[in-house]
Enzyme design. Sequence first.
Site, PDB file in Angstrom:
ATOM      1  N   GLU A 238       0.884  -1.172   0.000  1.00 49.95           N
ATOM      2  CA  GLU A 238       0.000   0.000   0.000  1.00 49.95           C
ATOM      3  C   GLU A 238       0.911   1.207   0.000  1.00 49.95           C
ATOM      4  O   GLU A 238       1.627   1.471   0.972  1.00 49.95           O
ATOM      5  CB  GLU A 238      -0.917  -0.030   1.219  1.00 49.95           C
ATOM      6  CG  GLU A 238      -2.080   0.954   1.096  1.00 49.95           C
ATOM      7  CD  GLU A 238      -1.816   2.284   1.773  1.00 49.95           C
ATOM      8  OE1 GLU A 238      -1.452   3.240   1.040  1.00 49.95           O
ATOM      9  OE2 GLU A 238      -1.946   2.379   2.991  1.00 49.95           O
ATOM     10  N   CYS A 272      -1.948   8.923   3.025  1.00 52.96           N
ATOM     11  CA  CYS A 272      -1.955   8.537   1.616  1.00 52.96           C
ATOM     12  C   CYS A 272      -3.326   8.702   0.976  1.00 52.96           C
ATOM     13  O   CYS A 272      -3.436   8.766  -0.248  1.00 52.96           O
ATOM     14  CB  CYS A 272      -1.455   7.101   1.455  1.00 52.96           C
ATOM     15  SG  CYS A 272      -2.297   5.915   2.512  1.00 52.96           S
TER      16      CYS A 272
END
Length: 504
Positions: A238, A272
């Site tokens: 990720e 993010c």
Amino acid sequence: MTATITNIHISNIQVVDKASAQIFENLKIDDVSAVVEAAKRARIAQINWAAMPVKQRVKLLKQARKEFLKDKNKIRDALARETGKAPFDVIGEIFSVCQDISHYSGKAAKWLKPKKVSTFPLFGKKGLICYKPFGLVGVISPWNAPLTLAIGDILPALYAGNAVLVKPSEITPLAVKYTVDAFNRVLPKDVLQCLIGEGPTGAALVDQVDMVAVTGSCLTGKRVMERASQRLVPVLLELGGKDPMIVLKDADLERAANAAAWGSCFMTGQVCMSIERIYVEKEVAEQFTQKLKEKIQAIRSGPDVIRDEMDYGPFTGPKQIQIVEDHIADALAKGASIDVGGSRIQKDSLQGKGGVYFQPTLVTNVNHGMKIMTEETFGPIACVMAVNDVEEALRFANDSEYGLNASVWTRDINHGIAIANRVNAGNVCVNDCVISAGVHSLPFGGVKQSGVGRRHGNENGLYAFCQIQSLMIEKRRKKSEMNWFPYKISTANRLEKLMMFLYG
């Protein structure tokens, strides 16, 4: 963002209080030999852990949660100091650990049970799908949400029967270390171990494990993937994001502006899934921008703000201020306007020696020739760009190397869903933002440069840490099968007739 693999070697990690910039803890680094020995111990411990009934693993991990909560104050204080986060975001990370344990504890035994499947077109046989642990899982976690993102991978790996080696970011290692210490008061020895270090420690970990889960920058993810590929070790990545927000002319502008202010600035924008690009249909762009300006002006941050009233704190990542200031300077040089903020928040009494705070910032007159609209900024910045229509908004939203998260804002829910389906991102919200990453039933992961594989998604969150084994069992005591030697033309003819009966 941003667990890093470097070639720098030091003997200790100095943990810095991000608000005061003072060192408050020193931790010894685990070198390559320490990682190798930890892996050996973990592999021995994993044998009995995997053999243990799932319900017993569940029982122990629920006990681990109790130990974790006994140490809540210690963990909370460490997390607050090493990240600089606002109190709400600190307790949010602690809450996420408890929630993860509750989620997997309630379903792990059911999800890990072998599943019966049909063996058609073969008859008289039994098919099973079995879920086996990889063995030893490595977790490399970042500095921006150290507890949520490290423990969020550790837990499903443990429930699945793996042993785990975790290397938290060298910038924020304490809360993870203290959590592992609390868990280990009830878990079998060496099933879960925390390794302290920088890049070389992370690289050594990758060399020892059977599967590795990483949350970090694109550069880190590529380096881990390259290293893991030498042994064909599976990776779960990720990585970064440059998440777009599309505001249609029929949107609830008040709600959208509130979301944009929070989604771009919470946790100092070091997320993010932060909203980093906002595309607004031109008919409402001015009205939306004015509302957003008011929301951003009301955000509370800085060394003079009472901590309990703070919306976000100083930068956690020591290099983020340079990136943010570079992106703003580039945007201004290319014609952008700063409507709110745009610079550091200083405190005279600290004389520049304290933590680095940055004003909540609104940037307008932006375009895709600017770094601030194409590269991951990771700061408390909202960038608004007016567009002619939804088609132009979609073109710009998809004009990115990233594809982690996005949001669409409209009063027409069905239209919003249709637009969301056209956004090239792993996760999209309609009339909400960011928070879908915390929903266990929804798979979470990115496309393009934002990652490989997915977490969460109910049972799929466990299966990400499992080897899937297919079993087929012949239930009858037959001496031979029609597809075994010797072949007969009559058997081939019967097979052809069956094909035409079924499919012709």
